[in-house]
Design an enzyme around this catalytic site. Sequence first.
Site, PDB file in Angstrom:
ATOM      1  N   LEU A   1      92.442  27.307 -50.615  1.00 26.78           N
ATOM      2  CA  LEU A   1      93.296  26.498 -51.485  1.00 26.78           C
ATOM      3  C   LEU A   1      93.788  25.292 -50.695  1.00 26.78           C
ATOM      4  CD1 LEU A   1      95.425  29.363 -53.114  1.00 26.78           C
ATOM      5  CD2 LEU A   1      93.361  28.281 -54.030  1.00 26.78           C
ATOM      6  N   ASP A   2      93.277  24.117 -51.052  1.00 25.80           N
ATOM      7  CA  ASP A   2      93.715  22.866 -50.436  1.00 25.80           C
ATOM      8  C   ASP A   2      94.911  22.350 -51.216  1.00 25.80           C
ATOM      9  OD1 ASP A   2      91.624  22.939 -48.577  1.00 25.80           O
ATOM     10  OD2 ASP A   2      90.255  21.929 -49.950  1.00 25.80           O
ATOM     11  N   VAL A   3      96.030  22.168 -50.539  1.00 28.39           N
ATOM     12  CA  VAL A   3      97.321  22.000 -51.211  1.00 28.39           C
ATOM     13  C   VAL A   3      98.010  20.709 -50.785  1.00 28.39           C
ATOM     14  CG1 VAL A   3      99.592  23.041 -51.540  1.00 28.39           C
ATOM     15  CG2 VAL A   3      97.572  24.503 -51.377  1.00 28.39           C
TER      16      VAL A   3
END
Length: 254
Positions: free
Chosen positions: A129-131
Amino acid sequence: MLRSRIIPCLLVKNKGLVKTVNFKDPKYVGDPINAVKIFNEKLVDELVVLDIDASKDNREPDYKMIENLATECRMPFCYGGGIKTVEQAVKISNLGVEKVALSSSALENPMLISEIASAIGRQSVVVVLDVKKTLFGGYDCYVYNGTKKVKGDLVELAKKAQQLGAGEIVVNSIDNDGKMAGYDHKLIRIIRAAIDIPLTVLGGAGSLSDIKSVIDEHKIIGVAAGSLFVFKGTYKAVLINYPSVEDKKSLNKC
């Protein structure tokens, strides 16, 4: 005794090792095979390699590159980039890769998580998950190198990935990527509270003390870093490095 894993994360573009800042301006820093050879000698806990353009460019994983890396690698190896089908994941697993990492494909087609977990085992499926922070203090999830925002609440996305069969979540801070100014502990706390499976955090390590602060607060956790293990010194000279055995013991003392 269980302990935290300290994990170099290598970014690959056009078969070369690169580093980014906030997911932008990839800078070539060398040959990934040479980096793997050095990490072998340094007794690395685990290695993550991400092809940053494969999914964005809608191309298949580079199986020959993956095979070369897996053949050289003497530590657990996780590969991500361009994996969109069960068949691709199985092929990569058969090359000697212990874990496959899914990002855009898992978020756009969540059932793929279950299908791949059934084929190669839940412990081998990682969802990344790139946040990025919002203006109001929350977090949004992005795909394709931070260029496309994903609909849905970050916590619910993490929970759904776990429910569908992910064996591990990697949460990567776009805001902190390449800045070497420390991890986002608030983000870590939010995801840690939402899931029961292993969590690895990435984005922001500038020193071993940054890694220790994560382990001290969050206990047994995967702590990944890119720039810290590739650059050295104020001027960021390219030097592949990793904590010594004694340093790792010290980092894991909470």
